[in-house]
Design a protein around this motif. Structure first.
Motif, PDB file in Angstrom:
ATOM      1  N   SER A   1       0.831  -1.196   0.000  1.00 20.96           N
ATOM      2  CA  SER A   1       0.000   0.000   0.000  1.00 20.96           C
ATOM      3  C   SER A   1       0.867   1.249   0.000  1.00 20.96           C
ATOM      4  O   SER A   1       2.011   1.238   0.449  1.00 20.96           O
ATOM      5  CB  SER A   1      -0.966   0.011   1.193  1.00 20.96           C
ATOM      6  OG  SER A   1      -0.273  -0.048   2.412  1.00 20.96           O
ATOM      7  N   ARG A   2       0.260   2.283  -0.515  1.00 17.97           N
ATOM      8  CA  ARG A   2       0.886   3.605  -0.537  1.00 17.97           C
ATOM      9  C   ARG A   2      -0.083   4.574   0.118  1.00 17.97           C
ATOM     10  O   ARG A   2      -1.285   4.508  -0.129  1.00 17.97           O
ATOM     11  CB  ARG A   2       1.159   4.059  -1.967  1.00 17.97           C
ATOM     12  CG  ARG A   2       2.205   3.238  -2.647  1.00 17.97           C
ATOM     13  CD  ARG A   2       2.453   3.723  -4.046  1.00 17.97           C
ATOM     14  NE  ARG A   2       3.861   3.452  -4.310  1.00 17.97           N
ATOM     15  CZ  ARG A   2       4.629   4.152  -5.100  1.00 17.97           C
ATOM     16  NH1 ARG A   2       4.150   5.182  -5.746  1.00 17.97           N
ATOM     17  NH2 ARG A   2       5.882   3.848  -5.270  1.00 17.97           N
ATOM     18  N   SER A   3       0.465   5.440   0.915  1.00 15.90           N
ATOM     19  CA  SER A   3      -0.344   6.458   1.584  1.00 15.90           C
ATOM     20  C   SER A   3       0.319   7.801   1.386  1.00 15.90           C
ATOM     21  O   SER A   3       1.542   7.893   1.316  1.00 15.90           O
ATOM     22  CB  SER A   3      -0.420   6.196   3.094  1.00 15.90           C
ATOM     23  OG  SER A   3      -0.807   4.889   3.366  1.00 15.90           O
ATOM     24  N   GLU A   4      -0.507   8.804   1.326  1.00 16.94           N
ATOM     25  CA  GLU A   4       0.009  10.167   1.370  1.00 16.94           C
ATOM     26  C   GLU A   4      -0.732  10.889   2.469  1.00 16.94           C
ATOM     27  O   GLU A   4      -1.960  10.841   2.540  1.00 16.94           O
ATOM     28  CB  GLU A   4      -0.168  10.912   0.055  1.00 16.94           C
ATOM     29  CG  GLU A   4       0.407  12.324   0.171  1.00 16.94           C
ATOM     30  CD  GLU A   4       0.435  13.069  -1.132  1.00 16.94           C
ATOM     31  OE1 GLU A   4       1.426  12.897  -1.867  1.00 16.94           O
ATOM     32  OE2 GLU A   4      -0.520  13.815  -1.389  1.00 16.94           O
ATOM     33  N   PHE A   5       0.041  11.520   3.326  1.00 18.53           N
ATOM     34  CA  PHE A   5      -0.513  12.289   4.437  1.00 18.53           C
ATOM     35  C   PHE A   5      -0.214  13.747   4.173  1.00 18.53           C
ATOM     36  O   PHE A   5       0.920  14.125   3.900  1.00 18.53           O
ATOM     37  CB  PHE A   5       0.120  11.840   5.762  1.00 18.53           C
ATOM     38  CG  PHE A   5      -0.178  10.415   6.083  1.00 18.53           C
ATOM     39  CD1 PHE A   5      -1.286  10.080   6.838  1.00 18.53           C
ATOM     40  CD2 PHE A   5       0.642   9.399   5.612  1.00 18.53           C
ATOM     41  CE1 PHE A   5      -1.573   8.761   7.124  1.00 18.53           C
ATOM     42  CE2 PHE A   5       0.362   8.070   5.898  1.00 18.53           C
ATOM     43  CZ  PHE A   5      -0.746   7.750   6.648  1.00 18.53           C
ATOM     44  N   ARG A   6      -1.272  14.555   4.238  1.00 18.24           N
ATOM     45  CA  ARG A   6      -1.157  15.983   3.954  1.00 18.24           C
ATOM     46  C   ARG A   6      -1.448  16.761   5.238  1.00 18.24           C
ATOM     47  O   ARG A   6      -2.603  17.105   5.511  1.00 18.24           O
ATOM     48  CB  ARG A   6      -2.123  16.354   2.838  1.00 18.24           C
ATOM     49  CG  ARG A   6      -1.829  15.627   1.526  1.00 18.24           C
ATOM     50  CD  ARG A   6      -2.891  15.814   0.473  1.00 18.24           C
ATOM     51  NE  ARG A   6      -4.180  15.203   0.801  1.00 18.24           N
ATOM     52  CZ  ARG A   6      -4.480  13.921   0.620  1.00 18.24           C
ATOM     53  NH1 ARG A   6      -3.587  13.081   0.147  1.00 18.24           N
ATOM     54  NH2 ARG A   6      -5.668  13.459   0.917  1.00 18.24           N
ATOM     55  N   PRO A   7      -0.401  17.019   6.029  1.00 18.22           N
ATOM     56  CA  PRO A   7      -0.623  17.742   7.281  1.00 18.22           C
ATOM     57  C   PRO A   7      -1.019  19.181   7.025  1.00 18.22           C
ATOM     58  O   PRO A   7      -0.744  19.726   5.951  1.00 18.22           O
ATOM     59  CB  PRO A   7       0.733  17.652   7.993  1.00 18.22           C
ATOM     60  CG  PRO A   7       1.720  17.437   6.904  1.00 18.22           C
ATOM     61  CD  PRO A   7       1.006  16.704   5.799  1.00 18.22           C
ATOM     62  N   PRO A   8      -1.665  19.809   8.013  1.00 18.46           N
ATOM     63  CA  PRO A   8      -2.067  21.212   7.845  1.00 18.46           C
ATOM     64  C   PRO A   8      -0.874  22.126   7.579  1.00 18.46           C
ATOM     65  O   PRO A   8      -0.996  23.122   6.895  1.00 18.46           O
ATOM     66  CB  PRO A   8      -2.734  21.565   9.175  1.00 18.46           C
ATOM     67  CG  PRO A   8      -2.982  20.274   9.870  1.00 18.46           C
ATOM     68  CD  PRO A   8      -2.076  19.256   9.285  1.00 18.46           C
ATOM     69  N   SER A   9       0.284  21.772   8.130  1.00 20.85           N
ATOM     70  CA  SER A   9       1.497  22.547   7.857  1.00 20.85           C
ATOM     71  C   SER A   9       2.641  21.567   7.629  1.00 20.85           C
ATOM     72  O   SER A   9       2.641  20.463   8.139  1.00 20.85           O
ATOM     73  CB  SER A   9       1.830  23.482   9.025  1.00 20.85           C
ATOM     74  OG  SER A   9       2.098  22.725  10.181  1.00 20.85           O
ATOM     75  N   GLY A  10       3.582  21.975   6.833  1.00 22.83           N
ATOM     76  CA  GLY A  10       4.723  21.107   6.548  1.00 22.83           C
ATOM     77  C   GLY A  10       4.520  20.309   5.278  1.00 22.83           C
ATOM     78  O   GLY A  10       3.483  20.374   4.620  1.00 22.83           O
ATOM     79  N   GLU A  11       5.558  19.573   4.943  1.00 22.64           N
ATOM     80  CA  GLU A  11       5.556  18.785   3.720  1.00 22.64           C
ATOM     81  C   GLU A  11       4.692  17.540   3.852  1.00 22.64           C
ATOM     82  O   GLU A  11       4.625  16.945   4.923  1.00 22.64           O
ATOM     83  CB  GLU A  11       6.980  18.326   3.403  1.00 22.64           C
ATOM     84  CG  GLU A  11       7.971  19.438   3.190  1.00 22.64           C
ATOM     85  CD  GLU A  11       9.378  18.888   3.080  1.00 22.64           C
ATOM     86  OE1 GLU A  11       9.615  18.015   2.224  1.00 22.64           O
ATOM     87  OE2 GLU A  11      10.226  19.330   3.859  1.00 22.64           O
ATOM     88  N   PRO A  12       4.069  17.100   2.766  1.00 23.41           N
ATOM     89  CA  PRO A  12       3.373  15.816   2.791  1.00 23.41           C
ATOM     90  C   PRO A  12       4.364  14.684   3.060  1.00 23.41           C
ATOM     91  O   PRO A  12       5.547  14.788   2.737  1.00 23.41           O
ATOM     92  CB  PRO A  12       2.779  15.681   1.388  1.00 23.41           C
ATOM     93  CG  PRO A  12       2.790  17.054   0.821  1.00 23.41           C
ATOM     94  CD  PRO A  12       3.934  17.773   1.475  1.00 23.41           C
ATOM     95  N   ILE A  13       3.873  13.618   3.650  1.00 24.02           N
ATOM     96  CA  ILE A  13       4.678  12.427   3.895  1.00 24.02           C
ATOM     97  C   ILE A  13       4.042  11.283   3.112  1.00 24.02           C
ATOM     98  O   ILE A  13       2.842  11.046   3.227  1.00 24.02           O
ATOM     99  CB  ILE A  13       4.730  12.074   5.392  1.00 24.02           C
ATOM    100  CG1 ILE A  13       5.393  13.200   6.187  1.00 24.02           C
ATOM    101  CG2 ILE A  13       5.459  10.748   5.610  1.00 24.02           C
ATOM    102  CD1 ILE A  13       5.363  12.981   7.696  1.00 24.02           C
ATOM    103  N   GLN A  14       4.862  10.622   2.315  1.00 23.61           N
ATOM    104  CA  GLN A  14       4.403   9.431   1.616  1.00 23.61           C
ATOM    105  C   GLN A  14       4.946   8.214   2.362  1.00 23.61           C
ATOM    106  O   GLN A  14       6.091   8.217   2.818  1.00 23.61           O
ATOM    107  CB  GLN A  14       4.891   9.390   0.164  1.00 23.61           C
ATOM    108  CG  GLN A  14       4.282  10.449  -0.719  1.00 23.61           C
ATOM    109  CD  GLN A  14       5.003  11.778  -0.641  1.00 23.61           C
ATOM    110  OE1 GLN A  14       6.208  11.822  -0.439  1.00 23.61           O
ATOM    111  NE2 GLN A  14       4.274  12.875  -0.782  1.00 23.61           N
ATOM    112  N   VAL A  15       4.098   7.202   2.471  1.00 21.76           N
ATOM    113  CA  VAL A  15       4.492   5.957   3.132  1.00 21.76           C
ATOM    114  C   VAL A  15       4.203   4.817   2.178  1.00 21.76           C
ATOM    115  O   VAL A  15       3.094   4.699   1.656  1.00 21.76           O
ATOM    116  CB  VAL A  15       3.718   5.739   4.459  1.00 21.76           C
ATOM    117  CG1 VAL A  15       4.147   4.436   5.123  1.00 21.76           C
ATOM    118  CG2 VAL A  15       3.916   6.912   5.403  1.00 21.76           C
TER     119      VAL A  15
END
Length: 194
Positions: A124-138
């Motif tokens: 699986s691949r996930s992308e997390f888009r926090p309110p501030s800062g860079e997105p994190i892909q897992v």
């Protein structure tokens, strides 16, 4: 113990498109898992694997988890140092429900339950888009493991984090906290590896 069927919140499992490049460490773990399957079986037995000896370079990105309550929760038995650093704590001994709540808990529990129900590895691949800062892909590969009854089945999961130029201790824990209350802040896509 039987594993509950995958709930509606689970993302669909798709064939892996040719244009997606899988992290080499995840490919190595998939090959290792397949090499441990006994003749006549489809899933390796937990006792046959020793990642610390066999693939030590992968262990910082690996965790082992027991399925609890038919796969409605999971207890972390071992948490690799890279995962612990991203979470800001060693989650060994904790349940997923102690690490997150809400929408994200439902989604990640369903992702982890899929390999146990289907009896196959799930990438699986996930992308997390926090309110501030860079997105994190897992990127993660969730691998089912058999155990002797009455012990619950287990998972071995390798996770690779991408997207942060400078890893921040505990940053992923902050992102997960935001995802618990905001389903639009993350997405999952699940694939079957060949």
């Amino acid at each position: 113990m039987s594993i509950h069927p995958v709930h509606d919140v689970s993302p669909a499992i798709l064939p892996l498109p040719a244009n997606i490049t899988v992290d080499p460490d995840i490919c190595t773990m998939a090959e290792y898992w397949r090499s441990m399957v006994r003749s006549g079986e489809t899933i390796p037995h937990r006792d046959d694997l020793d990642p610390l000896l066999d693939v030590p370079h992968l262990v910082p990105n690996v965790f082992l988890a027991d399925a609890l309550d038919g796969g409605d929760d999971f207890r972390i038995r071992l948490c690799g140092t890279r995962i612990a650093d991203m979470l800001g704590c060693d989650s060994t001994g904790l349940k997923l429900s102690e690490l997150t709540t809400g929408h994200y808990l439902q989604a990640i529990t369903s992702v982890y339950r899929q390999p146990l129900v289907l009896g196959v590895p799930v990438y699986s691949r996930s992308e997390f888009r926090p309110p501030s800062g860079e997105p994190i892909q897992v990127e993660r590969l969730t691998l089912p493991l058999r155990r002797s009854p009455p012990e619950a089945p287990m998972l071995m999961v390798i996770q690779k984090f991408h997207g942060q130029r400078t890893p921040v201790h505990g940053r992923f824990a902050q992102v997960i906290a935001a995802a618990s209350h905001s389903p639009e802040s993350y997405d999952f896509t699940c694939y079957l590896l060949d």
